[in-house]
Design an enzyme around this catalytic site. Structure first.
Site, PDB file in Angstrom:
ATOM      1  N   GLU A 215      -2.451   9.349   7.527  1.00  0.00           N
ATOM      2  CA  GLU A 215      -1.306   9.250   7.314  1.00  0.00           C
ATOM      3  C   GLU A 215      -0.574  10.253   8.520  1.00  0.00           C
ATOM      4  OE1 GLU A 215       1.146   7.222   5.347  1.00  0.00           O
ATOM      5  OE2 GLU A 215      -0.790   6.308   5.039  1.00  0.00           O
TER       6      GLU A 215
ATOM      7  N   ASP B 215       0.889  -1.161   0.071  1.00  0.00           N
ATOM      8  CA  ASP B 215       0.184   0.016   0.040  1.00  0.00           C
ATOM      9  C   ASP B 215       1.048   1.207  -0.141  1.00  0.00           C
ATOM     10  OD1 ASP B 215      -2.415   1.420   0.012  1.00  0.00           O
ATOM     11  OD2 ASP B 215      -1.895   2.011   2.075  1.00  0.00           O
ATOM     12  N   SER B 216       0.093   2.423  -0.262  1.00  0.00           N
ATOM     13  CA  SER B 216       1.007   3.674  -0.228  1.00  0.00           C
ATOM     14  C   SER B 216       1.348   3.984   1.132  1.00  0.00           C
ATOM     15  CB  SER B 216       0.266   4.899  -0.868  1.00  0.00           C
ATOM     16  OG  SER B 216      -0.961   4.838   0.028  1.00  0.00           O
TER      17      SER B 216
ATOM     18  N   CYS C  86     -11.065   2.857  -0.561  1.00  0.00           N
ATOM     19  CA  CYS C  86      -9.725   3.074  -0.056  1.00  0.00           C
ATOM     20  C   CYS C  86      -9.339   2.314   1.137  1.00  0.00           C
ATOM     21  CB  CYS C  86      -9.589   4.706   0.112  1.00  0.00           C
ATOM     22  SG  CYS C  86      -8.269   5.171   0.728  1.00  0.00           S
TER      23      CYS C  86
ATOM     24  N   CYS D 138      -4.352  -1.421  -2.206  1.00  0.00           N
ATOM     25  CA  CYS D 138      -4.397   0.043  -2.385  1.00  0.00           C
ATOM     26  C   CYS D 138      -5.391   0.240  -3.698  1.00  0.00           C
ATOM     27  CB  CYS D 138      -3.019   0.764  -2.568  1.00  0.00           C
ATOM     28  SG  CYS D 138      -3.025   2.353  -3.049  1.00  0.00           S
TER      29      CYS D 138
HETATM   30  N1  DGL Z   1      -4.820   3.226   0.663  1.00  0.00           N
HETATM   31  C1  DGL Z   1      -4.735   3.763  -0.558  1.00  0.00           C
HETATM   32  C2  DGL Z   1      -5.955   3.546  -1.533  1.00  0.00           C
HETATM   33  O1  DGL Z   1      -6.725   2.285  -0.986  1.00  0.00           O
HETATM   34  C3  DGL Z   1      -4.581   5.193  -0.500  1.00  0.00           C
HETATM   35  C4  DGL Z   1      -3.964   5.763  -1.541  1.00  0.00           C
HETATM   36  C5  DGL Z   1      -3.064   7.285  -1.199  1.00  0.00           C
HETATM   37  O2  DGL Z   1      -2.174   6.947  -0.900  1.00  0.00           O
HETATM   38  O3  DGL Z   1      -3.831   8.333  -1.379  1.00  0.00           O
HETATM   39  O4  DGL Z   1      -6.481   3.980  -2.466  1.00  0.00           O
END
Ligand code: DGL
Length: 283
Positions: free
Chosen positions: A160, A12-13, A194, A75
């Site tokens: 975050e 994930d990011s 998300c 993600c």
């Molecule tokens: N958890 C990511 C998603 O499901 C977040 C993306 C982001 O970093 O903006 O889209």
């Protein structure tokens, strides 16, 4: 190499994929997992297709270099903007026997059983909403369902930056939910499109009327992975099963540990990884 087994990679990011990983731990407790969060470059939600693709490909290659044969993009933004190119363009060159799977398809397959009115809402990052991935995928399986979407660009930064429980979060969550519900009165189901959003669930529930179901993806994706492994014994037998987990972040491991333990009780060793410079902007 023949009988070697490897952990399943989860990417994930940032911290959001931990909501999916926690469900993998419940559904598939015997399997080993490597989690990689690109926290240093998160959020991805407002980044271009090219950037999300380049960053995601780097992360996938890193997990492959650690031995992972199967990588889950936990993600939505990466699943929407990078998955198809990686599957079709990169995997055949890197190693056609490895697999990369996303979270949008399994979520869409499950959605039909939730709605009675055939009006569903999708909340996601700018990237996911603009990609139109949910309406396009839903149309293929449930053409009768009408999809209403709303981008929530501030929600990932709130998580975050550990601001998800503060009053600032209430402001943005109420605003985006009201905007979504103003599209259509008949919406009876909302997908949290998300993986960060389940971390805001307490506040989301405050602003969503009780008759609307709120669907988060973790359990759905975990059940879908279990089903995938049952249907693909050739991949299943390459997955190691010692119930061990390792976490990697592109940020400081101390910061990751501090913040992630709020979201994931089974947090174990955390290491820093460097994903390097994306191929396209190498000098
Ligand atoms: N958890 C990511 C998603 O499901 C977040 C993306 C982001 O970093 O903006 O889209």
């Amino acid at each position: 190499m023949k009988d070697e087994k490897f952990p399943i990679g989860v990417f994930d990011s940032g911290y959001g994929g931990l909501t999916v990983l926690s469900e993998f731990f419940k559904e598939l407790p015997e399997y080993d997992f490597y989690y990689l969060g690109d926290n240093a470059r998160s959020p991805y939600g407002t980044r271009s297709y090219e950037t999300v693709y380049n960053y995601t490909l780097q992360a996938v290659k890193k997990l492959f270099s650690m031995g992972c044969q199967l990588v889950i993009l936990a993600c939505n933004t990466a699943s929407a903007k990078a998955l198809r190119s990686i599957q079709q363009k990169d995997l055949p060159k890197i190693d056609p026997s490895r697999r990369v799977l996303g979270v949008i398809r399994p979520s869409v397959e499950a959605i039909g059983s939730f709605t009675q009115t055939n009006h569903i809402g999708v909340l996601g990052t700018n990237g996911t909403i603009v990609s139109n991935s949910y309406p396009l995928e839903i149309k293929k399986i449930f053409p009768e369902i009408i999809v209403h979407q709303e981008a929530c660009p501030m929600w990932v930064p709130l998580v975050e930056n550990s601001e998800h429980q503060g009053p600032g979060a209430d402001y943005f969550i109420e605003k985006n939910i009201n905007a979504l519900l103003s599209h259509e009165k008949q919406i009876d189901t909302i997908i949290l499109g998300c993986t960060h959003y389940p971390l805001l669930m307490e506040k989301i529930k405050k602003y969503v009327p009780g008759h609307i179901s709120i669907i988060s993806q973790g359990k759905i994706v975990a059940e879908s992975l279990k089903d995938y492994l049952n249907r693909h014994p050739e991949m299943e037998k390459k997955c190691s099963k010692n119930g061990q987990h390792k976490f990697f972040t592109t940020e400081s491991p101390e910061v990751f540990t501090q913040r992630a333990k709020v979201f994931c009780e089974q947090l174990s060793s955390v290491e820093h990884v460097d994903l390097g410079t994306p191929d396209r902007i190498k000098h």
